[in-house]
Write a protein that holds these residues in place. Sequence first.
Motif, PDB file in Angstrom:
ATOM      1  N   ILE A   1     -22.032 -11.300  12.759  1.00 21.01           N
ATOM      2  CA  ILE A   1     -22.769 -12.553  12.919  1.00 21.01           C
ATOM      3  C   ILE A   1     -24.183 -12.331  12.402  1.00 21.01           C
ATOM      4  O   ILE A   1     -24.813 -11.317  12.719  1.00 21.01           O
ATOM      5  N   ALA A   2     -24.680 -13.249  11.584  1.00 23.77           N
ATOM      6  CA  ALA A   2     -25.964 -13.000  10.924  1.00 23.77           C
ATOM      7  C   ALA A   2     -26.647 -14.296  10.522  1.00 23.77           C
ATOM      8  O   ALA A   2     -26.033 -15.369  10.473  1.00 23.77           O
ATOM      9  N   THR A   3     -27.939 -14.177  10.217  1.00 27.04           N
ATOM     10  CA  THR A   3     -28.720 -15.309   9.727  1.00 27.04           C
ATOM     11  C   THR A   3     -29.769 -14.798   8.756  1.00 27.04           C
ATOM     12  O   THR A   3     -29.901 -13.583   8.534  1.00 27.04           O
ATOM     13  N   LEU A   4     -30.530 -15.740   8.186  1.00 28.64           N
ATOM     14  CA  LEU A   4     -31.569 -15.369   7.238  1.00 28.64           C
ATOM     15  C   LEU A   4     -32.909 -15.964   7.659  1.00 28.64           C
ATOM     16  O   LEU A   4     -33.060 -16.482   8.751  1.00 28.64           O
ATOM     17  N   ASN A   5     -33.879 -15.864   6.775  1.00 30.69           N
ATOM     18  CA  ASN A   5     -35.257 -16.256   7.063  1.00 30.69           C
ATOM     19  C   ASN A   5     -35.464 -17.711   6.628  1.00 30.69           C
ATOM     20  O   ASN A   5     -35.528 -18.008   5.431  1.00 30.69           O
TER      21      ASN A   5
ATOM     22  N   VAL B   1     -31.290  -9.494  16.561  1.00 29.94           N
ATOM     23  CA  VAL B   1     -32.064 -10.423  17.385  1.00 29.94           C
ATOM     24  C   VAL B   1     -31.125 -11.005  18.439  1.00 29.94           C
ATOM     25  O   VAL B   1     -29.901 -10.898  18.331  1.00 29.94           O
ATOM     26  N   GLU B   2     -31.707 -11.638  19.453  1.00 30.47           N
ATOM     27  CA  GLU B   2     -30.871 -12.135  20.547  1.00 30.47           C
ATOM     28  C   GLU B   2     -30.077 -13.379  20.153  1.00 30.47           C
ATOM     29  O   GLU B   2     -28.876 -13.452  20.372  1.00 30.47           O
TER      30      GLU B   2
ATOM     31  N   PHE C   1     -28.220 -22.350  10.518  1.00 27.34           N
ATOM     32  CA  PHE C   1     -27.660 -21.444   9.508  1.00 27.34           C
ATOM     33  C   PHE C   1     -27.198 -20.187  10.237  1.00 27.34           C
ATOM     34  O   PHE C   1     -28.012 -19.351  10.635  1.00 27.34           O
ATOM     35  N   LEU C   2     -25.900 -20.072  10.424  1.00 28.81           N
ATOM     36  CA  LEU C   2     -25.357 -18.959  11.190  1.00 28.81           C
ATOM     37  C   LEU C   2     -24.009 -18.565  10.584  1.00 28.81           C
ATOM     38  O   LEU C   2     -23.084 -19.369  10.512  1.00 28.81           O
ATOM     39  N   ALA C   3     -23.918 -17.315  10.139  1.00 33.18           N
ATOM     40  CA  ALA C   3     -22.718 -16.827   9.451  1.00 33.18           C
ATOM     41  C   ALA C   3     -21.897 -15.931  10.377  1.00 33.18           C
ATOM     42  O   ALA C   3     -22.449 -15.078  11.079  1.00 33.18           O
TER      43      ALA C   3
ATOM     44  N   GLN D   1     -21.684  -7.752  19.799  1.00 31.85           N
ATOM     45  CA  GLN D   1     -22.048  -8.143  18.439  1.00 31.85           C
ATOM     46  C   GLN D   1     -23.364  -8.905  18.473  1.00 31.85           C
ATOM     47  O   GLN D   1     -23.415 -10.065  18.866  1.00 31.85           O
ATOM     48  N   ALA D   2     -24.424  -8.230  18.074  1.00 32.49           N
ATOM     49  CA  ALA D   2     -25.737  -8.878  18.009  1.00 32.49           C
ATOM     50  C   ALA D   2     -25.878  -9.644  16.701  1.00 32.49           C
ATOM     51  O   ALA D   2     -25.295  -9.276  15.674  1.00 32.49           O
ATOM     52  N   VAL D   3     -26.661 -10.707  16.742  1.00 32.11           N
ATOM     53  CA  VAL D   3     -27.005 -11.428  15.516  1.00 32.11           C
ATOM     54  C   VAL D   3     -27.929 -10.539  14.682  1.00 32.11           C
ATOM     55  O   VAL D   3     -28.905  -9.992  15.197  1.00 32.11           O
ATOM     56  N   HIS D   4     -27.617 -10.396  13.404  1.00 33.51           N
ATOM     57  CA  HIS D   4     -28.496  -9.627  12.520  1.00 33.51           C
ATOM     58  C   HIS D   4     -29.271 -10.580  11.613  1.00 33.51           C
ATOM     59  O   HIS D   4     -28.700 -11.481  11.004  1.00 33.51           O
ATOM     60  N   TYR D   5     -30.549 -10.346  11.563  1.00 31.11           N
ATOM     61  CA  TYR D   5     -31.489 -11.195  10.818  1.00 31.11           C
ATOM     62  C   TYR D   5     -31.944 -10.449   9.575  1.00 31.11           C
ATOM     63  O   TYR D   5     -32.392  -9.302   9.645  1.00 31.11           O
TER      64      TYR D   5
END
Length: 273
Positions: free
Chosen positions: A117-121, A171-172, A178-180, A215-219
């Motif tokens: 699980i991840a996101t961007l800036n 990040v928490e 926008f979330l993958a 599984q933490a969100v990765h930014y």
Amino acid sequence: MIHVAIISHDHEKLLINSSLGGLLPSQKNQTRLTLWIKDNKPSPDLKAYCSKHQIFYTDDDAGLGFGENNNYLFDLIQRKIGFQANDIFLVMNPDITVTPETVFALTEKMQQSDHAIATLNLYRDQAMSLPDKNIRHFPGMLSIVKMPLVNTFSETYDKDRIAAAAHDTPVEWASGAFLAFKPELYQALGGFDPSYFMYFEDVDICYRARRYHQQAVHYYPDLKAIHTAAHKNRNVFSRHALWFFHSFSKFLLRRYLRLNAVYSGKSARRSQT
């Protein structure tokens, strides 16, 4: 394949005139990226546009909440073509502007690092000078006390400090704008909790991913996009504000009373099943 899920609610002009331009199917990206649009307020113009540009469009079951609409698209993709190894399910707001190259880079980083699980800036302006507060800490009971003082319901991360570290950061939680997801995690979570009609469904799913699946969100600070958010919940007398505070209270109660449901690979209360 990257499956981009977009929910429209009177966003046809925005989608037709700007947001979808760079993501339209082309020889360059048609084998790597597909667009799936669910129209919550059916628009003949958007339907015609999607037909012309080979974008999947549906206006079935109009009126569902944000989370349940995305669950609908996830299940639809699963039924129609199925998810393959290394696929990504990307939840994206209509008011996001992002290039295919940025989306490809994000998913490649996810695969290389095995992040589920991840996101961007995100930024709030075209010049990318105003950061969007899309990554935050989970709200707690003290958030209720602090909210009138700091004008926010949860503490935000310092993006400048993260950027200085020059690598992705767990990040928490991250905004559902926008979330993958890797499909296997989304499936294990049962998708978004449909009991959140609007707001906090993103906080909840990130919380459950972290607590129950480690599984933490990765930014990824070096990958950037634009989010022209309306922030309708900020008018305290609006319907959006009522939805916001109702969902806020529900999340806090579930967090502290441990009432979070653990969804184990099942589709929870989805209208099309």
